[in-house]
Design an enzyme around this catalytic site. Structure first.
Site, PDB file in Angstrom:
ATOM      1  N   LYS A  73       0.837  -1.205   0.000  1.00 20.85           N
ATOM      2  CA  LYS A  73       0.000   0.000   0.000  1.00 20.85           C
ATOM      3  C   LYS A  73       0.871   1.255   0.000  1.00 20.85           C
ATOM      4  O   LYS A  73       0.629   2.202  -0.761  1.00 20.85           O
ATOM      5  CB  LYS A  73      -0.899   0.006   1.240  1.00 20.85           C
ATOM      6  CG  LYS A  73      -1.650   1.321   1.465  1.00 20.85           C
ATOM      7  CD  LYS A  73      -2.487   1.278   2.731  1.00 20.85           C
ATOM      8  CE  LYS A  73      -1.698   1.633   3.963  1.00 20.85           C
ATOM      9  NZ  LYS A  73      -1.630   3.093   4.197  1.00 20.85           N
ATOM     10  N   ASN A  74       1.899   1.273   0.849  1.00 23.13           N
ATOM     11  CA  ASN A  74       2.710   2.478   1.010  1.00 23.13           C
ATOM     12  C   ASN A  74       3.614   2.751  -0.194  1.00 23.13           C
ATOM     13  O   ASN A  74       4.230   3.813  -0.274  1.00 23.13           O
ATOM     14  CB  ASN A  74       3.539   2.387   2.289  1.00 23.13           C
ATOM     15  CG  ASN A  74       2.680   2.510   3.536  1.00 23.13           C
ATOM     16  OD1 ASN A  74       1.549   2.996   3.478  1.00 23.13           O
ATOM     17  ND2 ASN A  74       3.206   2.062   4.663  1.00 23.13           N
ATOM     18  N   CYS A 131      -4.754  13.105  13.185  1.00 24.58           N
ATOM     19  CA  CYS A 131      -4.474  11.696  12.935  1.00 24.58           C
ATOM     20  C   CYS A 131      -4.477  10.955  14.252  1.00 24.58           C
ATOM     21  O   CYS A 131      -3.957  11.455  15.249  1.00 24.58           O
ATOM     22  CB  CYS A 131      -3.109  11.544  12.256  1.00 24.58           C
ATOM     23  SG  CYS A 131      -2.654   9.830  11.989  1.00 24.58           S
ATOM     24  N   ARG A 183       1.248  14.511  12.265  1.00 21.62           N
ATOM     25  CA  ARG A 183       2.069  14.228  11.090  1.00 21.62           C
ATOM     26  C   ARG A 183       2.005  15.455  10.194  1.00 21.62           C
ATOM     27  O   ARG A 183       1.290  15.469   9.198  1.00 21.62           O
ATOM     28  CB  ARG A 183       1.566  12.972  10.370  1.00 21.62           C
ATOM     29  CG  ARG A 183       1.745  11.721  11.202  1.00 21.62           C
ATOM     30  CD  ARG A 183       1.723  10.466  10.362  1.00 21.62           C
ATOM     31  NE  ARG A 183       0.374   9.966  10.193  1.00 21.62           N
ATOM     32  CZ  ARG A 183       0.081   8.857   9.521  1.00 21.62           C
ATOM     33  NH1 ARG A 183       1.040   8.148   8.974  1.00 21.62           N
ATOM     34  NH2 ARG A 183      -1.162   8.447   9.411  1.00 21.62           N
ATOM     35  N   ASP A 205       5.500   0.824  11.992  1.00 18.67           N
ATOM     36  CA  ASP A 205       4.317   0.093  11.537  1.00 18.67           C
ATOM     37  C   ASP A 205       4.306  -1.365  11.999  1.00 18.67           C
ATOM     38  O   ASP A 205       3.313  -2.063  11.801  1.00 18.67           O
ATOM     39  CB  ASP A 205       4.219   0.142  10.011  1.00 18.67           C
ATOM     40  CG  ASP A 205       3.609   1.443   9.517  1.00 18.67           C
ATOM     41  OD1 ASP A 205       3.181   2.250  10.356  1.00 18.67           O
ATOM     42  OD2 ASP A 205       3.557   1.650   8.292  1.00 18.67           O
ATOM     43  N   ARG A 245      -8.153  -0.741   5.142  1.00 20.93           N
ATOM     44  CA  ARG A 245      -7.315   0.282   4.515  1.00 20.93           C
ATOM     45  C   ARG A 245      -5.962  -0.283   4.103  1.00 20.93           C
ATOM     46  O   ARG A 245      -5.352   0.206   3.147  1.00 20.93           O
ATOM     47  CB  ARG A 245      -7.095   1.464   5.462  1.00 20.93           C
ATOM     48  CG  ARG A 245      -8.300   2.368   5.665  1.00 20.93           C
ATOM     49  CD  ARG A 245      -7.921   3.576   6.517  1.00 20.93           C
ATOM     50  NE  ARG A 245      -6.698   4.168   6.007  1.00 20.93           N
ATOM     51  CZ  ARG A 245      -5.654   4.525   6.769  1.00 20.93           C
ATOM     52  NH1 ARG A 245      -5.689   4.342   8.062  1.00 20.93           N
ATOM     53  NH2 ARG A 245      -4.590   5.059   6.216  1.00 20.93           N
TER      54      ARG A 245
END
Length: 417
Positions: A22-23, A117, A122, A305, A397
Site C-alpha cells: 500500500k505504502n 491523525c 504528522r 508500523d 485500509r
C-alpha cells in the site's frame, strides 16, 4: 459496520501470498499526474486506500481503469481540476502527495490540509518548505494549501526530520523541475526506492534513492511506463508476528525478504525459525516466544508500523520487554485494548513495559488505527475463546483479504456484517 470474530487457540499452517505494498502503490499512483501517457501498474493491492486515491485522481480528470487481478491503468491526458478536497483527504493522509506532481505538471494546486491523525501529529511543513525552496508560492487559507509556481526550479533541500511522504512528494515534484534538486536527510524506505524506480521507468533522472541524499535532474517531460509494485513488507511482518505468537509453520510467497531485515532479526531473537529465498520466507515456531525489546526508528531501523504487532507477541512471551516509540506520540492506543484481553502492559510516556502472561482471554475490543487493528488480530489468534474486533475498516485500509488469508492458514475467523 463490519467486525471480525476470531476463535483463538490454533497454530497457523500453510502458505499465503503477500500482496503489493500500500505504502508504495499510493505515491506511485500519484506519479500518473506527471505525464499525459498511460501508467500501467501491476501487483496493486485491492484496498480502501487505493480506491480513495483513485477517486481523488479521477476527480482531477485522470482516467482510472478498473482494478483487475492486481492490474491498474491510469492516464492523465488532461488535468481538469488540480484540487484534492477535504472529504477525501481527511480519510487518507497520503493524498497530500498529489501536491508536488500537480505543481510540477500544472503550475498550481489546491490541496486540503489532512487534519488530525489518530496516532499523532504528522505535519506537512517539510512538504511546504521543500516546494517553497523550489520556487512555489503556498498560501494556507480556509483549511487548504493553495500553491502556484510558473516553473519549479531545482534546489538543495535539507529536511529537518526524516519524512517518507515528504521525501516522496518532493521527489515527484523534482522530476519535472528545471535543473538539479538535492534531497538531503531523505527517507531511505524501500517504498521510496520503488517510487524512484517507477519514475526512472517513466524517464526521470534519479540517483541515490535508498540513501540519505537523492539527486534528481529535472527533465522536460515524462512518458508512460509499466511498473510492478513491490511486496508489502508490513503485511509480511504481520504474518511473521502472527506465527511467532500463535505458533505453527507458514510460508509467505511473493515477498521481499531484504526489505524487513530488522523485523526478521527481532523475531529470530524471539525464537522464530525463519528461512528465506529470493521472493519467499518461511517461519516456524513451537512453544512460547521469548520477550524482545525494541525501539522504533526510520528505515533501516525497526519500523513503527510493526511496533503494535510485536507488542501483541510480547503479551504472551516469556519475560519482560521494553518497547520505545520514537516516531508517533500516540501510537500506544492498542495497549489499552490488549489489556482488555488480559495483557500486562504499563505505559510510561513513549515507553511500554510488557510482561508476558501465560494466556490471553477473548473479549470485545476496538481498533483505533491500521496497525493497532493488526495487533488485535495477532492477540486474538492466541486468546482463549472468542475475540470480537470492532471498527475493522482500519484493517481494510491496509490489509487485502486478511480474514481469507488467515482462514486459509487454519484460523477460525469470520467477518460479521
Amino acid at each position: 459496520m463490519d467486525k471480525l470474530l476470531i476463535t483463538g487457540g490454533r497454530p497457523l499452517a500453510g502458505e499465503v501470498r503477500v500482496s503489493g505494498a500500500k505504502n508504495a502503490a499510493l505515491p506511485i499512483m500519484c506519479a500518473a499526474l506527471l505525464t499525459e501517457q498511460s501508467l500501467r501498474l501491476d501487483n496493486v493491492p485491492r484496498l480502501m486506500d487505493v480506491r480513495t486515491m483513485g477517486k481523488i485522481l479521477a476527480l482531477m480528470g485522470v482516467e482510472v481503469g478498473a482494478q483487475d487481478n492486481g492490474h491498474l491503468e491510469l492516464r492523465a491526458r488532461e488535468i481538469k481540476d488540480p484540487t484534492a478536497g477535504y472529504e477525501l483527504v481527511k480519510t487518507m493522509r497520503a493524498s497530500v502527495m498529489v501536491l508536488g506532481p500537480l505543481l510540477a505538471r500544472c503550475g498550481r494546486a489546491k490541496v486540503s490540509l489532512p487534519g488530525g491523525c489518530g496516532i499523532g501529529a504528522r505535519p506537512v511543513d517539510q512538504h511546504i518548505k521543500g516546494l517553497q525552496a523550489m520556487g512555489a508560492e503556498i498560501v494556507l487559507e480556509h483549511g487548504y494549501m493553495n500553491a502556484s509556481a510558473k516553473k519549479l526550479k531545482g534546489a538543495r533541500i535539507v529536511m529537518d526530520v526524516v519524512t517518507v511522504t515528504g521525501t516522496e512528494n518532493l521527489l515527484l515534484a523534482a522530476t519535472l523541475a528545471e535543473g538539479v534538486t538535492l534531497l538531503e536527510n531523505a527517507a531511505r524506505e524501500p517504498e521510496v526506492v520503488d517510487l524512484a524506480n517507477c519514475l526512472k521507468a517513466m524517464g526521470a533522472k534519479i540517483e541515490g534513492a535508498g540513501t540519505q541524499t537523492i539527486h534528481i535532474e529535472g527533465v522536460r517531460t515524462l512518458s508512460g511506463a509499466a511498473h510492478r509494485v513491490m511486496p508489502d513488507r508490513i503485511e509480511t511482518g504481520t504474518f511473521l508476528a502472527a506465527v511467532a505468537a500463535a505458533g505453527g509453520k507458514v510460508k509467505l510467497t511473493g515477498a521481499a525478504p531484504d526489505s524487513l531485515a530488522s523485523t526478521v532479526e527481532k523475531l529470530k531473537e524471539a525464537g522464530v525459525k525463519i528461512t528465506a529465498g529470493g521472493d519467499w520466507l518461511e517461519a516456524e515456531m513451537t512453544g512460547r516466544p521469548r520477550s524482545v525489546s525494541l525501539t522504533t526508528a526510520p528505515y533501516p531501523g525497526f519500523a513503527t508500523d510493526m511496533q503494535a504487532q510485536l507488542m501483541a507477541m510480547n503479551c504472551v512471551a516469556k519475560g519482560k520487554a521494553e518497547i520505545t516509540e520514537t516516531i508517533f506520540e500516540n501510537r500506544f492506543m492498542h495497549a489499552l485494548e490488549l489489556q482488555r484481553l488480559g495483557a500486562d502492559i504499563q505505559i510510561h510516556g513513549n515507553t511500554a513495559m510488557v510482561t508476558g502472561v501465560d494466556k490471553l482471554q477473548g473479549a470485545t475490543v476496538m481498533a483505533t488505527d491500521l496497525r493497532a487493528s493488526a495487533s488485535l488480530v495477532v492477540a486474538g489468534l492466541v486468546a482463549q475463546g472468542e475475540t470480537l474486533i470492532d471498527r475493522i475498516y482500519h484493517l481494510d485500509r491496509g490489509y487485502e483479504s486478511l480474514e481469507k488469508k488467515l482462514s486459509g492458514l487454519g484460523v477460525r475467523i469470520a467477518r460479521i456484517k
